[in-house]
Design an enzyme around this catalytic site. Structure first.
Site, PDB file in Angstrom:
ATOM      1  N   ILE A  25      10.132   1.834  -5.091  1.00 40.65           N
ATOM      2  CA  ILE A  25      10.997   0.673  -4.909  1.00 40.65           C
ATOM      3  C   ILE A  25      12.449   1.012  -5.247  1.00 40.65           C
ATOM      4  CG2 ILE A  25      11.480  -1.668  -5.789  1.00 40.65           C
ATOM      5  CD1 ILE A  25       9.066  -1.491  -3.862  1.00 40.65           C
ATOM      6  N   ASP A  44      16.813   8.695 -12.627  1.00 38.42           N
ATOM      7  CA  ASP A  44      15.389   8.872 -12.908  1.00 38.42           C
ATOM      8  C   ASP A  44      15.231   9.963 -13.961  1.00 38.42           C
ATOM      9  OD1 ASP A  44      12.701   7.990 -11.058  1.00 38.42           O
ATOM     10  OD2 ASP A  44      12.427   9.616 -12.508  1.00 38.42           O
ATOM     11  N   THR A  99       4.908   0.149 -14.125  1.00 40.66           N
ATOM     12  CA  THR A  99       4.206  -0.445 -15.276  1.00 40.66           C
ATOM     13  C   THR A  99       2.713  -0.278 -14.985  1.00 40.66           C
ATOM     14  OG1 THR A  99       4.439  -2.594 -14.164  1.00 40.66           O
ATOM     15  CG2 THR A  99       5.968  -2.133 -15.956  1.00 40.66           C
ATOM     16  N   ARG A 165       8.232  -6.950  -3.711  1.00 39.43           N
ATOM     17  CA  ARG A 165       7.024  -7.321  -2.975  1.00 39.43           C
ATOM     18  C   ARG A 165       6.992  -6.628  -1.607  1.00 39.43           C
ATOM     19  NH1 ARG A 165       8.760 -11.724  -4.708  1.00 39.43           N
ATOM     20  NH2 ARG A 165       6.768 -12.789  -4.915  1.00 39.43           N
ATOM     21  N   LYS A 217       4.136 -13.221  -8.774  1.00 36.65           N
ATOM     22  CA  LYS A 217       4.003 -11.837  -8.292  1.00 36.65           C
ATOM     23  C   LYS A 217       2.552 -11.359  -8.398  1.00 36.65           C
ATOM     24  CE  LYS A 217       4.151  -7.508  -7.581  1.00 36.65           C
ATOM     25  NZ  LYS A 217       4.575  -6.624  -6.601  1.00 36.65           N
ATOM     26  N   CYS A 271      -0.949  -1.404  -6.685  1.00 36.97           N
ATOM     27  CA  CYS A 271      -0.697  -2.828  -6.957  1.00 36.97           C
ATOM     28  C   CYS A 271      -1.957  -3.680  -7.000  1.00 36.97           C
ATOM     29  CB  CYS A 271       0.265  -3.371  -5.913  1.00 36.97           C
ATOM     30  SG  CYS A 271       1.740  -2.351  -5.810  1.00 36.97           S
TER      31      CYS A 271
HETATM   32  N1  SAJ Z   1      -7.114  -3.254   2.593  1.00 35.26           N
HETATM   33  C1  SAJ Z   1      -8.377  -3.607   3.055  1.00 35.26           C
HETATM   34  N2  SAJ Z   1      -8.471  -4.626   3.951  1.00 35.26           N
HETATM   35  C2  SAJ Z   1      -7.381  -5.303   4.400  1.00 35.26           C
HETATM   36  C3  SAJ Z   1      -6.103  -4.964   3.913  1.00 35.26           C
HETATM   37  C4  SAJ Z   1      -5.997  -3.922   3.001  1.00 35.26           C
HETATM   38  O1  SAJ Z   1      -9.392  -3.013   2.678  1.00 35.26           O
HETATM   39  O2  SAJ Z   1      -7.549  -6.216   5.225  1.00 35.26           O
HETATM   40  C5  SAJ Z   1      -6.979  -2.161   1.614  1.00 35.26           C
HETATM   41  C6  SAJ Z   1      -6.088  -1.031   2.099  1.00 35.26           C
HETATM   42  O3  SAJ Z   1      -6.824  -0.086   2.825  1.00 35.26           O
HETATM   43  C7  SAJ Z   1      -5.587  -0.472   0.789  1.00 35.26           C
HETATM   44  C8  SAJ Z   1      -5.510  -1.683  -0.134  1.00 35.26           C
HETATM   45  O4  SAJ Z   1      -6.303  -2.668   0.482  1.00 35.26           O
HETATM   46  O5  SAJ Z   1      -6.498   0.473   0.250  1.00 35.26           O
HETATM   47  C9  SAJ Z   1      -4.110  -2.217  -0.401  1.00 35.26           C
HETATM   48  O6  SAJ Z   1      -3.345  -2.221   0.779  1.00 35.26           O
HETATM   49  P1  SAJ Z   1      -2.419  -3.443   1.230  1.00 35.26           P
HETATM   50  O7  SAJ Z   1      -1.825  -3.062   2.515  1.00 35.26           O
HETATM   51  O8  SAJ Z   1      -3.187  -4.700   1.186  1.00 35.26           O
HETATM   52  O9  SAJ Z   1      -1.343  -3.605   0.062  1.00 35.26           O
HETATM   53  P2  SAJ Z   1      -0.326  -2.600  -0.701  1.00 35.26           P
HETATM   54  O10 SAJ Z   1      -0.966  -2.226  -2.002  1.00 35.26           O
HETATM   55  O11 SAJ Z   1       0.147  -1.512   0.154  1.00 35.26           O
HETATM   56  O12 SAJ Z   1       0.889  -3.587  -0.989  1.00 35.26           O
HETATM   57  C10 SAJ Z   1       0.655  -4.803  -1.689  1.00 35.26           C
HETATM   58  C11 SAJ Z   1       1.326  -5.931  -0.898  1.00 35.26           C
HETATM   59  N3  SAJ Z   1       0.915  -7.215  -1.443  1.00 35.26           N
HETATM   60  C12 SAJ Z   1       0.496  -8.233  -0.657  1.00 35.26           C
HETATM   61  O13 SAJ Z   1       0.401  -8.133   0.531  1.00 35.26           O
HETATM   62  C13 SAJ Z   1       0.176  -9.515  -1.338  1.00 35.26           C
HETATM   63  C14 SAJ Z   1       2.842  -5.735  -0.933  1.00 35.26           C
HETATM   64  O14 SAJ Z   1       3.493  -6.838  -0.320  1.00 35.26           O
HETATM   65  C15 SAJ Z   1       3.339  -5.633  -2.406  1.00 35.26           C
HETATM   66  O15 SAJ Z   1       4.728  -5.390  -2.463  1.00 35.26           O
HETATM   67  C16 SAJ Z   1       2.642  -4.464  -3.050  1.00 35.26           C
HETATM   68  O16 SAJ Z   1       1.220  -4.699  -2.995  1.00 35.26           O
HETATM   69  C17 SAJ Z   1       3.147  -4.345  -4.470  1.00 35.26           C
HETATM   70  O17 SAJ Z   1       3.951  -3.437  -4.728  1.00 35.26           O
HETATM   71  O18 SAJ Z   1       2.830  -5.214  -5.299  1.00 35.26           O
END
Ligand code: SAJ
Length: 462
Positions: A25, A44, A99, A165, A217, A271
């Site tokens: 980020i 950093d 964190t 986010r 969040k 996350c």
């Molecule tokens: N996944 C599934 N099924 C889905 C969607 C995702 O199995 O339908 C899996 C993915 O393969 C992956 C995991 O979930 O392993 C997480 O992927 P993600 O695309 O859902 O989320 P992140 O971790 O890349 O990002 C999330 C996001 N949060 C939300 O959508 C609520 C992002 O907006 C946040 O900024 C980020 O967490 C964060 O930094 O908190």
């Protein structure tokens, strides 16, 4: 400096901005601020990272826009550094350090160090913004820490919480377009932060109190985790009933008020694997234990092991003697160079623990979690008894299945599609025994033909 002066410095871009933490980020944020006209120090503690950035190299390899902005502003408006003295005289300091969850607890050491550094280098009357994800009520602790440095928050220094986010894979676009929440205890901190973010954010910017921002969040990520767990639950139901979750999902999502997410071999990333637990932990500490969030987490964590059990059953039935498993993809999601908390880690560890030889290929990162890594897909699949797709990389979606089947050189070979990216008919026409998350019908057929399966498969009804 009074708040009016700082406001003008932000508006005319003469404010000196420093960002502590140049990771997922902090780096894109620094570059967006540079792009909107500020001079930005990107600090950093990792001197190797700073050296790479100073040479125009970013670890966020799949984020093309980050690379472009780095090359555009490096040395003119963006200055990477690991020299704390460079932060002295900052008008604005943004904290974007991890964190993480370490050994079941929340590691706030990096955050506290960053706050101490910010408090000792910020200009009097300056603004400190925290972007790092905070467990609820942590903001209050940060204010106490700032107070210890002799600065009265809301008077000598302004402080806010503005949780990131943005989603890895599209960081720049999401940092610009997503709505933002600003949590602050006083109107000046809130207002200055809003003016700062308006310099590059096109989404809505909402002001609230810090606790609400902290909870919001975490709820966003807990919501997503619970919804993925629901999809995984449906997949497991389809598996034991002998149905196909892909078809079920397609049908239910035609309903105007249903939006079922995609089931998969596991939920990874930094996350979703920790934020729900932060929420659950703080709630439990305060008298309510949120069962739904905890069970969802447990179900999502169990997914890789469930599929290891299936592979195990298949290979024991096959009884070929050598038993090689090829894992395709180690990143936590497709086309993203990020392996944090990837399901691949648990899947590979479990397979190796059970004595299998594991071959790994990933087109984006060279990580194998202790197994043998192969640069080329062709080499990785050779002699495999089972192939498991863990990451939905474009390369795997476009695989020539017939060619892969030829290269394997074994029979029978199991293809386990952990991300629902392969067409079942095509895979079977190419000669694979194809199963996917939420559809084990091919194993049912084998069970018809053969005899004893161990527990996991024998739960599949005939
Ligand atoms: N996944 C599934 N099924 C889905 C969607 C995702 O199995 O339908 C899996 C993915 O393969 C992956 C995991 O979930 O392993 C997480 O992927 P993600 O695309 O859902 O989320 P992140 O971790 O890349 O990002 C999330 C996001 N949060 C939300 O959508 C609520 C992002 O907006 C946040 O900024 C980020 O967490 C964060 O930094 O908190």
């Amino acid at each position: 400096m009074n708040p009016y002066e700082l406001k003008n410095k932000i508006v005319d871009r003469s404010a000196h901005i420093s960002v502590i933490g140049q990771g997922y980020i902090g780096l894109p944020l620094s570059l967006l601020l540079a792009d909107s006209g500020f001079s930005v120090i990107g600090y950093d503690v990792d001197s190797k990272l700073i050296e790479e950035l100073s040479n125009g190299i970013t670890r966020l390899r799949n984020e093309k826009k980050v690379r472009d902005l780095l090359l555009k502003h490096l040395g003119s408006r963006y200055f990477p550094s690991n020299d704390q003295r460079k932060l002295k005289g900052s008008d604005v300091i943004i904290v974007a350090v991890p964190t993480p969850r370490v050994n079941g607890t929340i590691e706030l050491g990096m955050l506290m160090d960053a706050i101490k550094l910010a408090s000792s280098t910020i200009n009097r009357g300056g603004l400190i913004v925290v972007e790092s994800t905070l467990p609820p009520k942590t903001f209050e602790i940060l204010l106490i820490e700032i107070g210890k440095a002799g600065l009265k928050p809301g008077e000598d220094v302004f402080v806010s919480y503005c949780p990131e986010r943005a989603m890895p894979g599209k960081l720049i676009d999401e940092l610009i377009s997503n709505y933002r929440v600003i949590g602050a205890k006083d109107p000046i901190s809130a207002e200055l932060s809003k003016i700062l973010y308006e310099c590059f954010v096109k989404g809505e910017i909402e002001i609230t109190d810090p606790l609400t921002a902290e909870i919001a969040k975490l709820v966003e990520n807990a919501y997503r985790d619970v919804n993925i767990a629901f999809a995984n639950e449906v997949a497991r139901i389809c598996e034991v009933l002998g149905s196909d979750v892909r078809k079920v999902r397609e049908l239910v999502n035609k309903h105007p008020r249903v939006n079922m997410l995609l089931p998969g071999i596991g939920v990874g990333g930094s996350c979703l694997t920790k934020d729900p637990l932060f929420l659950s932990w703080i709630s439990r500490e305060n008298g309510y234990s949120p069962e739904l969030i905890n069970i969802a987490r447990e179900l999502n964590e169990s997914m890789p092991i469930h599929y290891v059990n299936l592979i195990d059953d298949f290979l024991r039935w096959k009884n070929s003697g050598s038993e090689i498993v090829c894992v395709l993809g180690v990143t936590y999601k497709g086309d993203v160079a990020d392996t944090r908390e990837s399901p691949a880690k648990y899947l590979i560890g479990e397979l190796m623990g059970r004595g299998y030889r594991v071959k790994v290929h990933d087109p984006i990162v060279k990580e194998s979690f202790g197994a043998r890594f192969y640069d080329r897909l062709e080499e990785a699949v050779k002699d495999a008894d089972a192939i498991v797709i863990v990451s939905d990389h474009s390369e795997f979606k476009q695989m020539d299945l017939g060619r892969v089947r030829e290269l394997v050189g074994r029979d029978p070979v199991l293809l386990l599609d952990g991300r629902l990216i392969i067409d079942k008919e095509k895979a079977e026409a190419s000669g694979f025994i194809y199963i996917s998350v939420g559809n084990l019908s091919s194993l049912r057929r084998i069970k018809d033909e053969v005899f004893a399966f161990s527990e996991t498969i024998s739960k599949v009804p005939l």
